[in-house]
Design an enzyme around this catalytic site. Structure first.
Site, short mmCIF file in Angstrom:
data_model
loop_
_atom_site.label_atom_id
_atom_site.label_comp_id
_atom_site.label_asym_id
_atom_site.label_seq_id
_atom_site.Cartn_x
_atom_site.Cartn_y
_atom_site.Cartn_z
N ASN A 94 47.48 -22.59 39.17
CA ASN A 94 48.90 -22.53 38.87
C ASN A 94 49.23 -21.46 37.85
O ASN A 94 48.42 -21.15 36.98
CB ASN A 94 49.38 -23.89 38.35
CG ASN A 94 49.16 -24.99 39.37
OD1 ASN A 94 48.89 -24.71 40.53
ND2 ASN A 94 49.26 -26.24 38.94
N ASP A 96 52.23 -21.70 36.14
CA ASP A 96 53.40 -22.22 35.42
C ASP A 96 53.19 -22.56 33.95
O ASP A 96 54.14 -22.87 33.23
CB ASP A 96 53.96 -23.45 36.17
CG ASP A 96 52.93 -24.58 36.34
OD1 ASP A 96 52.03 -24.74 35.48
OD2 ASP A 96 53.04 -25.32 37.35
N HIS A 111 44.77 -17.47 38.86
CA HIS A 111 45.79 -16.68 39.57
C HIS A 111 46.82 -16.10 38.62
O HIS A 111 47.91 -15.72 39.04
CB HIS A 111 46.47 -17.52 40.66
CG HIS A 111 45.57 -17.83 41.83
ND1 HIS A 111 45.82 -18.81 42.75
CD2 HIS A 111 44.40 -17.25 42.22
CE1 HIS A 111 44.85 -18.84 43.65
NE2 HIS A 111 43.97 -17.91 43.35
C1 BJW Z 1 50.07 -33.38 45.39
C2 BJW Z 1 51.26 -33.90 44.99
C3 BJW Z 1 51.20 -34.78 43.90
C4 BJW Z 1 51.71 -32.57 46.70
N1 BJW Z 1 50.03 -35.04 43.38
N2 BJW Z 1 48.88 -33.61 44.91
C5 BJW Z 1 37.69 -16.25 52.50
C6 BJW Z 1 38.12 -16.83 53.68
C7 BJW Z 1 39.43 -16.60 54.13
C8 BJW Z 1 40.30 -15.77 53.43
C9 BJW Z 1 39.87 -15.19 52.27
C10 BJW Z 1 38.57 -15.42 51.82
N3 BJW Z 1 38.42 -14.74 50.64
C11 BJW Z 1 39.58 -14.11 50.35
C12 BJW Z 1 40.48 -14.34 51.33
C13 BJW Z 1 41.87 -13.83 51.37
C14 BJW Z 1 42.84 -14.62 50.57
C15 BJW Z 1 42.87 -16.04 51.13
O1 BJW Z 1 42.35 -16.99 50.57
N4 BJW Z 1 43.53 -16.23 52.26
C16 BJW Z 1 43.63 -17.55 52.93
C17 BJW Z 1 44.99 -18.19 52.62
C18 BJW Z 1 43.42 -17.36 54.39
N5 BJW Z 1 42.51 -14.62 49.15
C19 BJW Z 1 42.84 -13.61 48.36
O2 BJW Z 1 43.41 -12.61 48.80
C20 BJW Z 1 42.47 -13.71 46.88
N6 BJW Z 1 41.85 -12.51 46.43
C21 BJW Z 1 40.60 -12.17 46.76
O3 BJW Z 1 39.93 -12.85 47.46
O4 BJW Z 1 40.18 -10.98 46.18
C22 BJW Z 1 39.01 -10.37 46.69
C23 BJW Z 1 39.48 -9.53 47.84
C24 BJW Z 1 40.09 -8.33 47.57
C25 BJW Z 1 40.52 -7.53 48.62
C26 BJW Z 1 40.38 -7.97 49.94
C27 BJW Z 1 39.79 -9.19 50.19
C28 BJW Z 1 39.34 -9.98 49.13
C29 BJW Z 1 43.73 -13.87 46.03
C30 BJW Z 1 44.46 -15.11 46.27
C31 BJW Z 1 45.77 -15.12 45.45
C32 BJW Z 1 46.63 -16.32 45.73
N7 BJW Z 1 47.92 -16.13 45.16
C33 BJW Z 1 48.91 -17.20 45.24
C34 BJW Z 1 50.25 -16.68 44.66
C35 BJW Z 1 50.20 -16.63 43.15
C36 BJW Z 1 51.43 -16.06 42.56
C37 BJW Z 1 52.65 -16.92 42.76
O5 BJW Z 1 52.72 -18.05 42.24
O6 BJW Z 1 53.56 -16.43 43.44
O7 BJW Z 1 48.45 -18.35 44.52
S1 BJW Z 1 49.12 -17.84 46.89
C38 BJW Z 1 49.41 -19.51 46.41
O8 BJW Z 1 48.36 -20.35 46.97
C39 BJW Z 1 49.20 -19.54 44.88
C40 BJW Z 1 48.39 -20.79 44.69
O9 BJW Z 1 47.69 -20.74 43.47
C41 BJW Z 1 47.50 -20.79 45.90
C42 BJW Z 1 46.90 -22.12 46.24
O10 BJW Z 1 47.86 -23.05 46.60
P1 BJW Z 1 47.75 -24.56 46.11
O11 BJW Z 1 47.82 -24.61 44.63
O12 BJW Z 1 46.60 -25.21 46.74
O13 BJW Z 1 49.16 -25.16 46.62
P2 BJW Z 1 49.57 -25.71 48.08
O14 BJW Z 1 51.05 -25.72 48.13
O15 BJW Z 1 48.87 -25.01 49.15
O16 BJW Z 1 49.01 -27.21 48.09
C43 BJW Z 1 49.59 -28.22 47.28
C44 BJW Z 1 48.76 -29.49 47.46
O17 BJW Z 1 49.27 -30.48 46.56
C45 BJW Z 1 48.83 -30.11 48.87
O18 BJW Z 1 47.52 -30.41 49.32
C46 BJW Z 1 49.64 -31.40 48.67
O19 BJW Z 1 49.22 -32.46 49.52
C47 BJW Z 1 49.34 -31.71 47.23
N8 BJW Z 1 50.36 -32.49 46.51
N9 BJW Z 1 52.27 -33.39 45.83
C48 BJW Z 1 48.89 -34.46 43.86
N10 BJW Z 1 52.34 -35.36 43.46
#
Ligand code: BJW
Ligand code: ZN
Length: 229
Positions: A94, A96, A111
């Site tokens: 996060n 935030d 992040h």
């Molecule tokens: C509750 C609840 C309650 C609801 N109680 N729970 C390997 C495999 C495939 C792809 C890749 C890989 N390696 C890299 C990649 C590419 C890419 C990636 O992962 N893509 C996939 C999506 C396919 N990764 C990257 O590009 C990363 N960089 C990298 O790998 O660098 C090396 C590299 C360089 C050059 C080329 C290639 C590699 C960087 C990732 C950056 C992510 N950025 C974001 C935005 C941040 C800025 C912003 O805020 O705007 O980060 S994306 C967004 O997703 C944000 C979050 O941190 C992140 C994760 O999301 P999160 O936190 O899990 O949220 P949600 O909404 O998905 O889930 C919420 C959950 O809460 C749900 O499960 C609900 O059920 C639950 N919930 N209420 C408890 N009350």
């Protein structure tokens, strides 16, 4: 299930926590994926990539200025507070700042932070909440961006290295509120080979199968029960 998880947390010397947007959902912060999520009306690649910023900086800046304005109105919830009482290091995806405001220490922001404004021209950084990203840098006139990690960008090197060390060494890893689809953050749970993995999430995730205990429910309700005992 919850009793067993509580016992593990109490008896382990090294506990670590990995959080995602779900921990902040009960503070009113929208999650990314799922109903009401931030991506619902947008494509992530239009807003959270270096390409999107190069193509249409103003659109990206406006979206982040809107989110930056909201952040100051949110308060940590009972989930953040329970984790602060637990006293374990928190690795968070996060941006935030709510874990820090609840008192967790250390907090590893893999992040980045939405409260940080970074000039793409001169590298100047500031944490003034009044700074608008749509306005040019006061020092060099360059474009400002948020200090967050976009898709395709590397994670902050030292923070990531510390997150890997902590995950690999812990005996219990508590994974809260993440869909576990974004890498490399999601890989931390798999790195914690020696650890008992406890998942707290109302929904099943790709990690659920590997978790030793999955507690289905809201972080703000489950974490206080886990930590108080
Ligand atoms: C509750 C609840 C309650 C609801 N109680 N729970 C390997 C495999 C495939 C792809 C890749 C890989 N390696 C890299 C990649 C590419 C890419 C990636 O992962 N893509 C996939 C999506 C396919 N990764 C990257 O590009 C990363 N960089 C990298 O790998 O660098 C090396 C590299 C360089 C050059 C080329 C290639 C590699 C960087 C990732 C950056 C992510 N950025 C974001 C935005 C941040 C800025 C912003 O805020 O705007 O980060 S994306 C967004 O997703 C944000 C979050 O941190 C992140 C994760 O999301 P999160 O936190 O899990 O949220 P949600 O909404 O998905 O889930 C919420 C959950 O809460 C749900 O499960 C609900 O059920 C639950 N919930 N209420 C408890 N009350
Ligand atoms: Zn500048």
């Amino acid at each position: 299930m919850i009793a067993k998880a509580r016992e593990w947390l109490q008896s382990a010397e090294r506990v670590a926590v990995l959080t995602g947007a779900g921990i902040s959902a009960e503070s009113g912060v929208p999650t990314f994926r799922g109903p009401g999520g931030l991506w619902r009306n947008h494509r992530p690649e239009d807003l959270a990539t270096p390409e999107a910023f190069a193509r249409d900086p103003r659109l990206v800046q406006e979206w982040y200025d809107w989110r930056r304005g909201l952040v100051s109105r949110y308060e940590p919830n009972s989930g953040h507070q329970a984790l602060a009482r637990l006293g374990a290091p928190v690795i968070t995806q996060n941006v935030d700042g709510l874990h820090q405001r609840a008192g967790s220490e250390p907090v590893l922001e893999v992040h980045g932070s939405i409260g940080l404004a970074v000039c793409t021209g001169c590298g100047r950084e500031d944490r003034d909440p009044r700074t608008l990203l749509v306005e040019p840098c006061a020092g060099c006139g360059g474009k400002l961006r948020p200090g967050v990690v976009w898709f395709g960008e590397s994670l902050p090197e030292e923070v990531w290295a510390e997150a890997v060390r902590i995950s690999a060494a812990c005996e219990v890893l508590l994974v809260v509120g993440t869909s576990a689809v974004v890498y490399p953050a999601a890989s931390l749970a798999r790195l914690a080979r020696r650890a008992k993995v406890i998942e707290v999430n109302p929904e099943e995730t790709p990690l659920s199968g590997a978790a030793h205990v999955s507690l289905r429910g809201k972080a703000g309700e489950i974490l206080p029960q886990l930590v108080e005992g």
